[in-house]
Design a protein around this motif. Structure first.
Motif, PDB file in Angstrom:
ATOM      1  N   PRO A  32      71.791  19.857  28.055  1.00 34.54           N
ATOM      2  CA  PRO A  32      70.436  19.833  28.612  1.00 34.54           C
ATOM      3  C   PRO A  32      70.196  18.795  29.705  1.00 34.54           C
ATOM      4  CG  PRO A  32      70.445  19.405  26.223  1.00 34.54           C
ATOM      5  CD  PRO A  32      71.855  19.402  26.669  1.00 34.54           C
ATOM      6  N   THR A  33      71.080  17.818  29.863  1.00 26.03           N
ATOM      7  CA  THR A  33      70.776  16.764  30.840  1.00 26.03           C
ATOM      8  C   THR A  33      71.412  17.028  32.197  1.00 26.03           C
ATOM      9  OG1 THR A  33      72.704  15.357  30.344  1.00 26.03           O
ATOM     10  CG2 THR A  33      70.764  15.104  28.940  1.00 26.03           C
ATOM     11  N   ARG A  34      72.155  18.083  32.304  1.00 23.42           N
ATOM     12  CA  ARG A  34      72.864  18.335  33.563  1.00 23.42           C
ATOM     13  C   ARG A  34      71.879  18.781  34.653  1.00 23.42           C
ATOM     14  NH1 ARG A  34      78.534  21.353  32.897  1.00 23.42           N
ATOM     15  NH2 ARG A  34      78.840  19.636  31.427  1.00 23.42           N
ATOM     16  N   GLU A  35      72.017  18.196  35.840  1.00 21.83           N
ATOM     17  CA  GLU A  35      71.031  18.479  36.889  1.00 21.83           C
ATOM     18  C   GLU A  35      71.380  19.675  37.753  1.00 21.83           C
ATOM     19  OE1 GLU A  35      70.068  14.940  38.970  1.00 21.83           O
ATOM     20  OE2 GLU A  35      69.202  13.997  37.170  1.00 21.83           O
ATOM     21  N   HIS A  36      72.642  20.022  37.798  1.00 18.90           N
ATOM     22  CA  HIS A  36      73.031  21.223  38.541  1.00 18.90           C
ATOM     23  C   HIS A  36      74.317  21.768  37.949  1.00 18.90           C
ATOM     24  CE1 HIS A  36      76.285  19.109  40.600  1.00 18.90           C
ATOM     25  NE2 HIS A  36      75.449  18.126  40.850  1.00 18.90           N
ATOM     26  N   MET A  37      74.663  22.985  38.329  1.00 16.80           N
ATOM     27  CA  MET A  37      75.890  23.627  37.853  1.00 16.80           C
ATOM     28  C   MET A  37      77.086  22.774  38.283  1.00 16.80           C
ATOM     29  SD  MET A  37      74.931  26.473  36.255  1.00 16.80           S
ATOM     30  CE  MET A  37      76.289  27.643  36.192  1.00 16.80           C
ATOM     31  N   ARG A  38      78.063  22.711  37.419  1.00 15.83           N
ATOM     32  CA  ARG A  38      79.234  21.863  37.649  1.00 15.83           C
ATOM     33  C   ARG A  38      79.951  22.220  38.957  1.00 15.83           C
ATOM     34  NH1 ARG A  38      82.656  18.637  34.372  1.00 15.83           N
ATOM     35  NH2 ARG A  38      84.838  18.829  34.993  1.00 15.83           N
ATOM     36  N   GLY A  39      79.981  21.271  39.874  1.00 14.86           N
ATOM     37  CA  GLY A  39      80.660  21.487  41.153  1.00 14.86           C
ATOM     38  C   GLY A  39      79.829  22.247  42.180  1.00 14.86           C
ATOM     39  N   LEU A  40      78.614  22.649  41.815  1.00  5.22           N
ATOM     40  CA  LEU A  40      77.758  23.439  42.721  1.00  5.22           C
ATOM     41  C   LEU A  40      76.394  22.772  42.857  1.00  5.22           C
ATOM     42  CD1 LEU A  40      78.407  27.044  41.266  1.00  5.22           C
ATOM     43  CD2 LEU A  40      79.589  25.970  43.195  1.00  5.22           C
ATOM     44  N   PRO A  41      76.278  21.773  43.736  1.00  5.15           N
ATOM     45  CA  PRO A  41      75.043  20.987  43.820  1.00  5.15           C
ATOM     46  C   PRO A  41      73.796  21.821  44.088  1.00  5.15           C
ATOM     47  CG  PRO A  41      76.788  20.007  45.172  1.00  5.15           C
ATOM     48  CD  PRO A  41      77.310  21.317  44.677  1.00  5.15           C
ATOM     49  N   GLY A  42      73.930  22.962  44.744  1.00  6.28           N
ATOM     50  CA  GLY A  42      72.754  23.766  45.072  1.00  6.28           C
ATOM     51  C   GLY A  42      72.283  24.690  43.953  1.00  6.28           C
ATOM     52  N   TYR A  43      72.943  24.688  42.834  1.00 11.70           N
ATOM     53  CA  TYR A  43      72.654  25.669  41.785  1.00 11.70           C
ATOM     54  C   TYR A  43      72.115  25.004  40.519  1.00 11.70           C
ATOM     55  CZ  TYR A  43      75.159  29.171  44.522  1.00 11.70           C
ATOM     56  OH  TYR A  43      75.545  30.034  45.507  1.00 11.70           O
ATOM     57  N   LYS A  44      70.930  25.437  40.082  1.00  9.59           N
ATOM     58  CA  LYS A  44      70.348  24.960  38.828  1.00  9.59           C
ATOM     59  C   LYS A  44      70.957  25.719  37.645  1.00  9.59           C
ATOM     60  CE  LYS A  44      67.086  22.193  40.457  1.00  9.59           C
ATOM     61  NZ  LYS A  44      67.500  20.788  40.412  1.00  9.59           N
ATOM     62  N   LEU A  45      70.942  25.072  36.478  1.00  6.32           N
ATOM     63  CA  LEU A  45      71.360  25.787  35.270  1.00  6.32           C
ATOM     64  C   LEU A  45      70.281  26.788  34.858  1.00  6.32           C
ATOM     65  CD1 LEU A  45      73.207  23.192  35.158  1.00  6.32           C
ATOM     66  CD2 LEU A  45      73.182  23.498  32.677  1.00  6.32           C
ATOM     67  N   PRO A  46      70.671  27.938  34.302  1.00 10.26           N
ATOM     68  CA  PRO A  46      69.669  28.857  33.753  1.00 10.26           C
ATOM     69  C   PRO A  46      69.142  28.299  32.434  1.00 10.26           C
ATOM     70  CG  PRO A  46      71.856  29.642  33.214  1.00 10.26           C
ATOM     71  CD  PRO A  46      72.049  28.420  34.085  1.00 10.26           C
ATOM     72  N   SER A  47      68.030  28.848  31.989  1.00  9.80           N
ATOM     73  CA  SER A  47      67.521  28.485  30.664  1.00  9.80           C
ATOM     74  C   SER A  47      68.338  29.204  29.598  1.00  9.80           C
ATOM     75  CB  SER A  47      66.058  28.894  30.544  1.00  9.80           C
ATOM     76  OG  SER A  47      65.970  30.314  30.554  1.00  9.80           O
ATOM     77  N   LEU A  48      68.205  28.747  28.366  1.00 12.21           N
ATOM     78  CA  LEU A  48      68.874  29.438  27.258  1.00 12.21           C
ATOM     79  C   LEU A  48      68.343  30.865  27.111  1.00 12.21           C
ATOM     80  CD1 LEU A  48      69.052  26.484  24.722  1.00 12.21           C
ATOM     81  CD2 LEU A  48      71.015  27.863  25.482  1.00 12.21           C
ATOM     82  N   GLN A  49      67.052  31.049  27.382  1.00  6.40           N
ATOM     83  CA  GLN A  49      66.485  32.408  27.313  1.00  6.40           C
ATOM     84  C   GLN A  49      67.154  33.327  28.344  1.00  6.40           C
ATOM     85  OE1 GLN A  49      64.742  29.629  27.168  1.00  6.40           O
ATOM     86  NE2 GLN A  49      63.145  29.800  25.606  1.00  6.40           N
ATOM     87  N   THR A  50      67.305  32.794  29.559  1.00  6.67           N
ATOM     88  CA  THR A  50      67.926  33.608  30.614  1.00  6.67           C
ATOM     89  C   THR A  50      69.378  33.922  30.270  1.00  6.67           C
ATOM     90  OG1 THR A  50      66.448  32.655  32.261  1.00  6.67           O
ATOM     91  CG2 THR A  50      68.458  33.685  33.085  1.00  6.67           C
ATOM     92  N   LEU A  51      70.073  32.929  29.726  1.00  2.00           N
ATOM     93  CA  LEU A  51      71.456  33.180  29.309  1.00  2.00           C
ATOM     94  C   LEU A  51      71.500  34.290  28.261  1.00  2.00           C
ATOM     95  CD1 LEU A  51      74.501  32.532  29.174  1.00  2.00           C
ATOM     96  CD2 LEU A  51      73.955  30.758  27.495  1.00  2.00           C
ATOM     97  N   ARG A  52      70.619  34.187  27.259  1.00  3.93           N
ATOM     98  CA  ARG A  52      70.586  35.217  26.203  1.00  3.93           C
ATOM     99  C   ARG A  52      70.297  36.596  26.801  1.00  3.93           C
ATOM    100  NH1 ARG A  52      65.375  34.538  23.020  1.00  3.93           N
ATOM    101  NH2 ARG A  52      64.645  35.397  25.006  1.00  3.93           N
ATOM    102  N   ASP A  53      69.282  36.659  27.669  1.00  5.71           N
ATOM    103  CA  ASP A  53      68.850  37.959  28.199  1.00  5.71           C
ATOM    104  C   ASP A  53      69.858  38.550  29.183  1.00  5.71           C
ATOM    105  OD1 ASP A  53      66.663  37.561  26.639  1.00  5.71           O
ATOM    106  OD2 ASP A  53      65.331  36.973  28.279  1.00  5.71           O
ATOM    107  N   THR A  54      70.763  37.734  29.683  1.00  2.58           N
ATOM    108  CA  THR A  54      71.811  38.224  30.578  1.00  2.58           C
ATOM    109  C   THR A  54      73.060  38.599  29.788  1.00  2.58           C
ATOM    110  OG1 THR A  54      70.970  36.787  32.320  1.00  2.58           O
ATOM    111  CG2 THR A  54      73.217  37.635  32.593  1.00  2.58           C
ATOM    112  N   ALA A  55      73.480  37.700  28.904  1.00  2.70           N
ATOM    113  CA  ALA A  55      74.760  37.898  28.220  1.00  2.70           C
ATOM    114  C   ALA A  55      74.691  39.010  27.173  1.00  2.70           C
ATOM    115  CB  ALA A  55      75.197  36.590  27.562  1.00  2.70           C
ATOM    116  N   LEU A  56      73.572  39.103  26.454  1.00  2.00           N
ATOM    117  CA  LEU A  56      73.530  40.058  25.344  1.00  2.00           C
ATOM    118  C   LEU A  56      73.614  41.517  25.819  1.00  2.00           C
ATOM    119  CD1 LEU A  56      73.506  40.402  22.313  1.00  2.00           C
ATOM    120  CD2 LEU A  56      70.996  40.355  22.375  1.00  2.00           C
TER     121      LEU A  56
END
Lengths: 334, 334
Positions: free
Chosen positions: B249-273
């Protein structure tokens, strides 16, 4: 990069279908082919001048392209004799066959002694980077399908041709063997190492003029469990501004997967668009390309009208009715 | 398959972090390690007996595993002396280094003359099939992340250990270098050719007992544009019955990709499932694994409670609070 123009080698192709690669070159890059080379018994005809190797050489051909699939997966001795003579006459060879030219010791030896190049377009010749996800200038369009082999390459080729006919800036970007042989360049994405897939597509579609479109050849389908990872690498590495949805309505199950039904166009849109927006938040779905080859003309028109009404998007079969609608939608996007 | 047990080679590791592979073996498969081999200046300590090569051999060790990252990407002469002596003493060598053992001529020569094997676990040693999508018996669990390196391997390892402690049937299935070295077997998925990614995971997780769980090591993230294709191949090749969502939860951007925010857990669920259900319509999201290493204990507990309330799923940090909740949820699934 394969040197053009080509002499198209058709071997003893039993019909036009077996010469799919040659047909693609004939349809989409006729200026790349000075003639065809047919062996005894060949039933395919690209309506190009039949030439001997010497005639083709005199006409300026630089590369002999194997435009036909070989039966049994073996490069025959009859083919070998032609290929070796071609190398000796000064041609490079280009092939998308599963059996690689470079695995044939005699071809390798002759190519070396004549200073010619063997192009196996199934094998990457570049060390691709890992994708960095940085926004690139210029615009990109990607065709995504409900299934494999529903007409994604044809759609991108047709849109590219229409764009250029209108005087707009467009480049077809090949991601498969046939597309690479047609255009002379591209990325054989299905043969790229997993970690470098998205990076290879970034490499293929670099910064460009703001009003230039890359028409990226699609591969696989997000819904085809054998190849979906390849497709997602295209969606993220390609950073598309525009998606075209591709579909073949009469197919009863996913290609090669009897237990799997095709998704609806709505499901494809609702899956592909959010994923594409991870890489490019401005991405839009702009149109639908339907492969209606197994439908009568009235049936096809009625189906396209239904898709337009249901999806709120222009829909066409680019082979049957042209791609103008899709290009109009692309131009309208900006 | 790498022969166990191991002697862990720590070289001159400046700290425990540099010996991540050795630590993983120590944490998860202590029965695979008879001792450690440290060179002068080594600051890492796995709390295993320090052994000479001869002592380890006498204790039954079969393979010397390079448990440390090398600086500058070069296998030093000091390391070489130990590795060559190990081959001569009858050890196989195993490594996940970028520089391959097989590219070192002296190691290859000695291994050959001694009849020993060099295992470079970054390179696939199997010709994988293309995925066929057929339903397999047994059950499978896959950890998917909002980002790379959020604890997916740790989560699967911890759940596997908890399962086996309870007497349940479980196998950790490694898909990366560290996991392969820890368990002695697996698929180095990021080095597999694109077309065979999903097939390699089908191969890795074959038919099994109805009550057996494969705990598949996740890779990348569907939201990480550099590696998302690798992740989707896991989702479709793995045919998971259960997904665990992983987050930092403390990560400010995607690993190695400064321009990219992490998705929420809800978005991950709604994409992966929905994507997972293409391959296995029965798939369910069963829990959330949070990497709370950068949070105080109270903060971590409050965060987990909030996630449980918002997602309606059990949530834990398996490193800090154990994985029992996640295994309970898996068992409840059937």
């Amino acid at each position: 990069m394969i040197e053009t123009p080509y002499l198209l080698f058709l071997g003893e192709a039993p019909d036009g279908l077996a010469a799919k690669v040659a047909q693609g070159i004939r349809d989409w890059r006729p200026e790349n082919a000075v003639g065809q080379f047919r062996m005894e018994g060949c039933k395919a005809d690209m309506k190009l001048p039949d030439m001997t190797l010497a005639e083709a050489k005199a006409a300026g051909a630089k590369t002999l392209v194997i435009g036909v699939a070989n039966r049994g997966g073996v490069i025959s001795q009859a083919w070998k004799r032609v290929l070796i003579e071609a190398l000796e006459e000064g041609f490079d060879l280009a092939s998308g066959l599963h059996n690689l030219l470079r695995d044939e010791e005699d071809l390798v030896a002759v190519a070396k002694s004549c200073g010619r190049t063997l192009h196996d377009v199934r094998v990457p010749s570049v060390k691709y980077p890992i994708a960095n996800g940085e926004k690139r200038t210029g615009k990109r369009c990607l065709a995504v399908g409900t299934d494999c082999s529903v007409g994604k390459m044809y759609t991108a080729m047709a849109m590219d041709a229409e764009m250029r006919e209108r005087g707009l800036k467009s480049t077809f970007r090949a991601t498969g063997q046939t597309g690479i042989l047609i255009t002379g360049d591209g990325v054989p994405l299905d043969a790229v190492i997993a970690d470098f897939m998205a990076g290879s597509i970034e490499w293929l579609t670099p910064d460009n003029d703001d009003d230039h479109w890359d028409m990226i050849e699609g591969q696989g389908s997000l819904f085809h469990v054998s190849y979906s990872g390849v497709t997602l690498a295209l969606v993220h590495g390609g950073q598309p501004d525009a998606l075209i949805l591709c579909h073949e309505p009469t197919r009863e199950h996913m290609r090669g997967l009897p237990g799997y039904k095709l998704p609806s166009l709505q499901t494809l849109r609702d899956t592909a668009l959010p994923l594409a927006r991870v890489g490019n938040p401005a991405c839009e779905v702009v149109g639908v390309s339907v492969n209606t080859q197994h439908m009568g003309e009235d049936e096809a028109k009625a189906y396209l009208a239904k898709v337009e009404a249901e999806m709120g998007l222009p829909a066409t079969d680019p082979y049957r009715f042209g791609s103008a609608k899709l290009v109009d939608a692309l131009v309208a996007l900006g």
